[in-house]
Enzyme design. Structure first.
Site, PDB file in Angstrom:
ATOM      1  N   THR A 106       0.862  -1.182   0.000  1.00 18.66           N
ATOM      2  CA  THR A 106       0.000   0.000   0.000  1.00 18.66           C
ATOM      3  C   THR A 106       0.901   1.236   0.000  1.00 18.66           C
ATOM      4  O   THR A 106       2.047   1.183   0.472  1.00 18.66           O
ATOM      5  CB  THR A 106      -0.942   0.026   1.214  1.00 18.66           C
ATOM      6  OG1 THR A 106      -0.174  -0.109   2.410  1.00 18.66           O
ATOM      7  CG2 THR A 106      -1.959  -1.103   1.125  1.00 18.66           C
TER       8      THR A 106
ATOM      9  N   LEU B  22       7.782   2.510   5.781  1.00 21.25           N
ATOM     10  CA  LEU B  22       8.787   1.482   6.029  1.00 21.25           C
ATOM     11  C   LEU B  22      10.111   1.859   5.362  1.00 21.25           C
ATOM     12  O   LEU B  22      11.186   1.570   5.899  1.00 21.25           O
ATOM     13  CB  LEU B  22       8.293   0.126   5.540  1.00 21.25           C
ATOM     14  CG  LEU B  22       7.455  -0.723   6.517  1.00 21.25           C
ATOM     15  CD1 LEU B  22       8.315  -1.317   7.613  1.00 21.25           C
ATOM     16  CD2 LEU B  22       6.268   0.030   7.086  1.00 21.25           C
TER      17      LEU B  22
ATOM     18  N   VAL C  16       1.068   4.533   1.405  1.00 21.16           N
ATOM     19  CA  VAL C  16       1.594   5.234   2.579  1.00 21.16           C
ATOM     20  C   VAL C  16       2.543   4.323   3.358  1.00 21.16           C
ATOM     21  O   VAL C  16       3.624   4.749   3.787  1.00 21.16           O
ATOM     22  CB  VAL C  16       0.448   5.730   3.491  1.00 21.16           C
ATOM     23  CG1 VAL C  16       1.015   6.378   4.751  1.00 21.16           C
ATOM     24  CG2 VAL C  16      -0.444   6.722   2.750  1.00 21.16           C
ATOM     25  N   CYS C  17       2.160   3.080   3.524  1.00 21.36           N
ATOM     26  CA  CYS C  17       2.995   2.134   4.274  1.00 21.36           C
ATOM     27  C   CYS C  17       4.349   1.934   3.605  1.00 21.36           C
ATOM     28  O   CYS C  17       5.376   1.805   4.286  1.00 21.36           O
ATOM     29  CB  CYS C  17       2.282   0.793   4.408  1.00 21.36           C
ATOM     30  SG  CYS C  17       0.694   0.885   5.267  1.00 21.36           S
ATOM     31  N   THR C  18       4.377   1.910   2.289  1.00 21.39           N
ATOM     32  CA  THR C  18       5.643   1.740   1.576  1.00 21.39           C
ATOM     33  C   THR C  18       6.581   2.905   1.867  1.00 21.39           C
ATOM     34  O   THR C  18       7.780   2.705   2.091  1.00 21.39           O
ATOM     35  CB  THR C  18       5.382   1.626   0.062  1.00 21.39           C
ATOM     36  OG1 THR C  18       4.546   0.486  -0.185  1.00 21.39           O
ATOM     37  CG2 THR C  18       6.680   1.458  -0.716  1.00 21.39           C
TER      38      THR C  18
END
Length: 222
Positions: free
Chosen positions: A44, A51, A46-48
């Protein structure tokens, strides 16, 4: 244990499978500072970015003796595939473990599941995790809890700022606190229980804006 974790709580112990192998959480902390943080879903946008930023900042966390541990309701195979995308986008290697919590057992213990956002659910309609951050001290106590909705990416500079403040205060047995917008190297506040005479012995000169508001240079700079 849902909803019972507070500042000062001993962080729950648990067994976990991660992309770096299995561990027992308390054994993994092993007297270090640690951050357990969740993201809603692999692959996804934002998560990419999040992290990737955590990976870029790994050296800063290492300098502070902080172990990073990620978590989401995905399996380990998904994490392994997704990490390739993170590396491609961020140009940084993810070296910290990411827990595979597909059954949501750990997420439930830490009250990480999103019960309100109808868009933050998996294909089966099950809630995904929000962006939780738990900062844990070497005594395995929770000392900071931050929760962001799925739509808001975290600021990892702010998380490092919080760590700097917590570690400075801990190193001086709580005799200093930090003011608004504080950054490492800025003046700190002498904690109210410290009397003026003790403050002079500990810090030398200090300035008092009010009897209850006393500033002294960051002791870590000395």
């Amino acid at each position: 244990m849902t909803g019972t974790l507070r500042l000062g709580s001993t962080v729950p112990d648990f067994a976990a499978s991660t992309n770096k192998g299995d561990f027992q959480f308390h054994d993994y902390i092993n007297g270090s500072w640690a951050i357990l943080f969740s993201h809603p879903d692999d692959f996804t946008p934002v998560c990419t970015t999040e992290l990737g930023e955590a990976a870029r900042q790994q050296g800063e966390f290492d300098k502070r003796g902080v172990k990073l541990i990620g978590l989401s309701a995905n399996d380990i195979d998904s994490h392994d595939r997704w990490i390739k995308d993170i590396t491609d986008v961020s140009k940084a290697n993810v070296t910290f473990p990411i827990i595979g919590d597909k059954d949501r057992k750990i997420a439930t213990t830490f009250d990480m599941l999103d019960q309100l956002d109808e868009t933050n659910k998996d294909v089966k309609g099950l809630p995904l995790t929000v962006r939780s951050v738990f900062v844990i001290n070497p005594n395995k106590q929770i000392v900071t809890i931050i929760t962001y909705p799925a739509s808001v990416g975290r600021n990892f500079d702010e998380i490092l700022r919080v760590i700097d403040s917590l570690q400075l205060s801990a190193s001086l047995q709580g005799k200093v606190t930090t003011p608004v917008n504080w950054r490492k190297g800025d003046d700190v506040i002498i904690a109210p229980p410290v009397k003026d005479e003790e403050a002079k012995q500990l810090f030398g000169n200090f300035r008092a804006e009010k009897p209850y508001l006393r500033f002294t240079p960051d002791p870590s700079k000395k």
